[in-house]
Design an enzyme around this catalytic site. Structure first.
Site: not given
Length: 1078
Positions: A283, A342, A344-345, A587, A690, A720-721, A741
């Site tokens: 998450c 987080n 635990t991600h 730019k 180049k 999270g997802i 996820n």
């Protein structure tokens, strides 16, 4: 379970009701899920209790004097010494009846869907009382064979309910411990599971019975007789059904390391086995930008369910849930970008394998050592839960060979070299929680890198802009090149470029661009021409000899009228619209270019490198681009990574050198690899110094490893997802970081929860949802430890209930290692003497008491019924070590061992069942079945095993003397073994033709392969070697191809059609061998 929770709510009076003091105990101490209560005299083992003022449900697991040890099935935060504990006098039980199928429960029989509907949350609130079986839903009850006045005993069927099209006859039985004379039975009609449908009288005591039974989970349901199993549990997997069969009512273990396919085999059993019923136990920070499936970016907190995010293969991934929470956060810094997640991600990382051999002295002993990286499972203490957890980490391992012990330095060096050759050279791709990165040792930490994925999705937005402006699409690469050139050395207010007059190739390229766009090119050389620092991408001051090259509208004369084409207006409008030009003179490289067509991205990059870059071709191909603008730096990093090219950024601070003031600048380092991605882009450059040749092979755009820094930050909200389907559960952030996820720590079970409701099975020619014959008990590694320990008993009790109806039930326990870990954690909190690896000494006894509840039985009561419970337990030994206590204890109990091999899995050979290690003790029990089904099958299987065993022995000889030294018959054995391994033992679970293999197809494939083997050997032996394997292979190449292609026959065509094709192949083989011998 409430099962337990609802039973507790019904059986135990709430704490604010009038209860006698003798019914109360009091909390004495709290240690996570283990609570010790005092003044508990009169309590019984496994008695249900309510703990604390929130009435948390628990169970008595130890009694000492007036103290009782309880395991609590909910979070115990907030419990204090002195809180009340209310006794129930009843054991922990589950509800059994109509409504079990199609349901998903947690470990203590709480229905997850009902909890979500009540709480409107993705989390399970503490103390929620949702019924395990819906008490309001009505079922059509039909009385069966029982009338008033009849005598009835435990197990007798007195009614039937139509539950669904797969469970047409849900038998309603009298509980095993009940009996009496029928005094009332309900008529046919609709009733709930709480309505009384039967009344009995025994010895003057009247009893009322509903369609629901309540049964203690730790007590096996009684049976009339246990029987010997004699029917196979067909799985649809050839390697299992043919070589290592299980029986209905048998016990099986599937041990294997992570990634070997335990869960896939377990789910295949659930989907395709010949069972009547299945019980499956098993998450970021706010503002983080996620790349959506259409290439656009979206803040993670704005993503909704059913949105599509971008997968690493360029295909969409469906969002099915949105985990939210509050946790310690970690900032992950990559080259030129960062994201915050987080604790635990899961980070998606790679550790390149490095095998080193060194000579050194250790403790006065000269030795040769081999160092290498490998994945290991370690046990760490989790501060959040107060318990131990398993963490898989890459660590540097060392294998040493002492010179004295191994006959001198030369021999020790040879042994080290031989050992090093057995270590795989492949990089280690793995995932690690953000909080666990600090656990890596220095060598592994320095080598481990975050993966940055290319963007394979292509959205031709520049082409659409040009079309809407009236330009042709063929001009798109030209305009893309000019845009890159302009960002590097273009003037702020026109399509003009500052060019070194010596770069004639570049000037010619601009002229070619002008011709393509129908524009005039003007070149003018200036002396002492000073351009303000904002007028170009690098802030140069032009001196003598600088040249300005401009693109202008081409004048057109017609009928004496002078006009001009609007092409220059089109190009300039694109420059102004797409975001490369800022109002303040700055730019930028716009972010949309990262999702443009590959051709446009490469031409833009080529133009930018031609104007403001440097290319080194001497060793490893690489390029650098300098800029003073952060917007150019960030956009260029994103663009380069989208092409699958590695990149990093360095900064040169503002300084004065030789009297000249230099603004702060950035250098973007673009690093080429073997994939050809950078070479492909540089092949579009104009300047020969180049430009590189275009790759002669197809460019493979891979995720690139990038070194990262991770820093712990304050706790904060995370968003999270969770992704759907059997996907890889990985998606791209806006900066191309490949991430996992959220909500997937219980990864195996979450895939089941998402996958099963979508699956169908064919029954009598119609497709039926597989959930109609399935009950899921979610048992994941991040569940409360006590609930994890109870879940396996919930599953086996539900299985026994359906067995008692005369059904064949398969219980898939995925995985029993999680259950054993729960036993270890609770045992540790109870201060019990630990045995091997910290597991309790009674681990083997507990495993045996679970597996012994499997078997084929004659059910209690009438009419006569036979049912079975087959238990398949997946085991996850750390590092794939089969000497792990859980694995070794399990193998001493079960009768079938399907050992999974990490090396087979790495070679993408699935199912990765090791045919040398695996075994089945049910061979003799199944011989009568095989005799009835196909009398030839047993001999075919025996020959197949002999071929595989002989091939292993021959492989060792081939490594020593080469294949040419073998006898012709041995060459045949090697080739047929290869066909068996590649085309018989291996299956594609994602194909229609091979995800399920019926037993008749398995038998015929084996018959033709063994038939070819025997015919080949006969041809060689009968001609005294005149016919060789080379001649057979050259003459019968088409037949060998047909043998390998047998697996492509689709069972959907029907048994008769497949048998005809296989029979024809058998005839053709025999005819060809006759012709060959003649």
């Amino acid at each position: 379970m409430a099962g337990a929770l609802e039973n507790a709510a019904r059986d135990i009076r709430h704490l604010d009701e009038d209860a006698g003091e003798s019914e109360f105990g009091y909390v004495y101490s709290v240690s996570g899920p283990v609570v010790i209560a005092e003044k508990m005299t009169g309590s019984a083992m496994h008695e249900l209790v309510r703990v604390g003022h929130e009435a948390l449900v628990g169970e008595v697991i130890r009694i000492e004097g007036d103290k009782a040890t309880l395991q609590v099935y909910e979070e115990t935060a907030g419990l204090t010494v002195g809180d009340p504990v209310l006794k129930s006098g009843k054991p922990l039980s589950v509800e059994l009846g109509p409504g079990l199928s199609s349901n998903i429960f947690d470990g203590i029989q709480r229905p997850l869907k009902a909890i979500q509907e009540v709480s409107q949350s993705i989390y399970i609130p503490r103390g929620i009382d949702t019924p395990a079986l819906d008490k309001k839903l009505e079922w059509q009850f039909e009385p069966v064979g029982v009338r008033v006045g009849d005598h009835i005993a435990g197990g007798d069927v007195f009614g039937s309910v139509y539950e669904n099209s797969l469970l047409r006859n849900h038998s309603i039985m009298l509980p095993p411990n009940a009996r009496g004379t029928v005094t009332f039975i309900a008529t046919s009609g609709k009733y709930t599971v709480a309505d009384v449908v039967l009344e009995t009288e025994f010895e003057g005591v009247r009893s009322k019975h509903t369609m629901m039974q309540v049964w203690p989970v730790r007590l096996p349901r009684p049976v009339s007789e246990k029987l010997a199993a004699d029917n196979p549990l067909l799985t649809g997997q050839r390697v299992l059904d043919a070589l290592f069969p299980c029986v209905q009512g048998g016990t099986t273990a599937i041990p294997g390391a992570f990634g070997c396919g335990k869960t896939v085999i377990s789910q295949s059993l659930s989907k395709y086995s010949n069972s009547d019923f299945i019980v499956y136990v098993g998450c970021f920070a706010k503002g983080t930008e996620v790349m959506m499936a259409d290439g656009t970016d979206k803040n993670i907190e704005d993503i909704t369910v059913d949105d599509d995010v971008m997968g690493k293969d360029g295909l969409p991934r469906k969002v099915v849930a949105l985990p939210r929470g509050y946790e310690t956060m970690y900032k992950v810094e990559l080259a030129g970008t960062s994201f915050t997640c987080n604790a635990t991600h899961l980070l998606v990382v790679k550790t390149p394998q490095h095998v080193g051999i060194t000579d050194h002295v250790h403790r006065d002993e000269q030795q040769t050592s081999v160092t290498y990286f490998q994945l290991k499972t370690v046990h760490v203490f989790d501060d959040a839960t107060g318990s131990m957890r398993n963490v898989e980490l890459v660590e540097q391992s060392t294998k040493s060979f002492q010179h004295d012990a191994h006959g001198g330095a030369e021999h020790a060096n040879q042994l080290a070299a031989d050992f090093a050759s057995t270590i795989g050279t492949s990089d280690i791709n793995w995932t690690i929680e953000a909080r666990d990165v600090e656990l890596l040792h220095d060598h592994a930490r320095k080598a481990t890198q975050q993966m940055i994925s290319p963007v394979l999705f292509e959205d031709p937005s520049l082409e659409r802009r040009l079309l809407s402006a009236g330009a042709g699409i063929e001009a798109t690469p030209t305009v893309a090149y000019l845009l890159g050139l302009w960002v590097g050395d273009g003037y702020h207010d026109s399509i003009s470029f500052s060019i070194d007059p010596k770069d004639e190739e570049l000037i010619d390229r601009i002229r070619d661009c002008g011709n393509t766009l129908d524009m005039d090119v003007a070149a003018m050389e200036y002396c002492h021409h000073t351009v303000p620092g904002h007028a170009n991408g690098n802030g140069r001051v032009y001196q003598d000899g600088d040249m300005t090259v401009s693109l202008r509208s081409r004048s057109v004369y017609g009928n004496g009228v002078c006009g001009s084409m609007n092409t220059s207006d089109t190009v300039w409008s694109v420059i102004k619209e797409i975001g490369v030009r800022g109002e303040d003179g700055s730019k930028a490289v716009p972010s949309f270019l990262a999702r443009e067509s590959i051709l446009v991205r490469e031409h833009f990059l080529a133009g930018l490198i031609d104007s403001a870059g440097y290319v080194a071709k001497d060793t490893r191909l690489n390029a650098t681009v300098k800029t003073m603008y952060p917007s150019v730096r960030d956009g260029l990093v994103k663009l380069v990574r989208s092409l699958g090219i590695n990149t990093s950024v360095s900064r040169e601070p503002e300084h004065v050198s030789k009297g000249v003031h230099h603004n702060a600048s950035y250098t973007v380092h673009i690093l080429g690899g073997d994939e050809g991605a950078l070479a492909s882009a540089l092949s579009k450059c104009s300047l020969s110094r180049k430009r590189t040749p275009a790759p002669a092979f197809a460019v493979e755009r891979k995720a690139q490893p990038t070194y990262f820094k991770i820093t712990k930050t304050d706790a904060d909200d995370y968003f999270g997802i969770t992704l759907a389907d059997g996907s890889d559960h990985q998606f791209l952030l806006s900066n191309m970081a490949l991430v996992h996820n959220c909500g997937e720590r219980g990864n195996e079970m979450s895939e089941v929860l998402m996958d099963f409701p979508q699956l169908t099975t064919e029954v009598d020619g119609r497709l039926e949802p597989i959930m109609q014959r399935t009950t899921l008990v979610a048992n994941t590694s991040n569940m409360p430890v006590a609930a994890r320990e109870a879940s396996i008993y919930t599953g086996i009790t539900v299985s026994e209930y359906f067995r008692d109806q005369g059904k064949h039930v398969a219980m898939i326990a995925d995985s029993t290692s999680r259950w054993a870990e729960a036993l270890r954690e609770i045992s540790g909190r109870l201060a019990e003497m630990p045995a091997d690896s910290g597991y309790p000494a009674y681990l083997g006894a507990r495993l045996a008491s679970f597996y012994e509840r499997a078997g084929k039985v004659r059910c209690m009561g009438g009419p006569e019924r036979f049912g079975s419970v087959s238990v398949v337990g997946a085991v996850s030994p750390p590092g794939g070590d089969f000497s792990d206590p859980v694995t070794s204890a399990t193998l001493g109990i079960v009768q079938v061992f399907w050992g999974l091999d990490k090396k087979l899995a790495q070679r993408k050979h699935f199912p990765s069942v090791n045919w040398s290690l695996s075994y089945s003790k049910y061979m003799n029990a199944l011989e009568p079945y095989y005799e009835r089904s196909d009398p030839e099958f047993v001999s075919l299987r025996t020959t197949c095993k002999q071929i595989l065993q002989t091939e292993e022995d021959l492989s060792e000889i081939v490594q020593l003397v080469g294949k040419s030294a073998l006898a012709e018959t041995d060459k045949i054995t090697l080739e047929i073994a290869r066909i068996i391994k590649d085309d018989f033992l291996q299956q594609n679970g994602y194909s229609n033709y091979d995800r399920y293999c019926p037993f008749y197809k398995t038998t015929w494939m084996l018959r033709n392969m063994i038939g070819f083997y025997k015919l080949s050997r006969h041809a060689v032996e009968s001609t005294s070697g005149q016919i060789t394997w080379a001649k057979i292979r050259d003459t019968m190449g088409d037949t060998i191809y047909r043998l390998s292609s047998m697996k492509f026959e689709d069972p959907a065509d029907g048994e008769q059609a497949l048998v005809e094709r296989y029979t024809q192949l058998q005839r053709d083989m025999e005819e060809q061998f006759r012709s060959l011998s003649d």
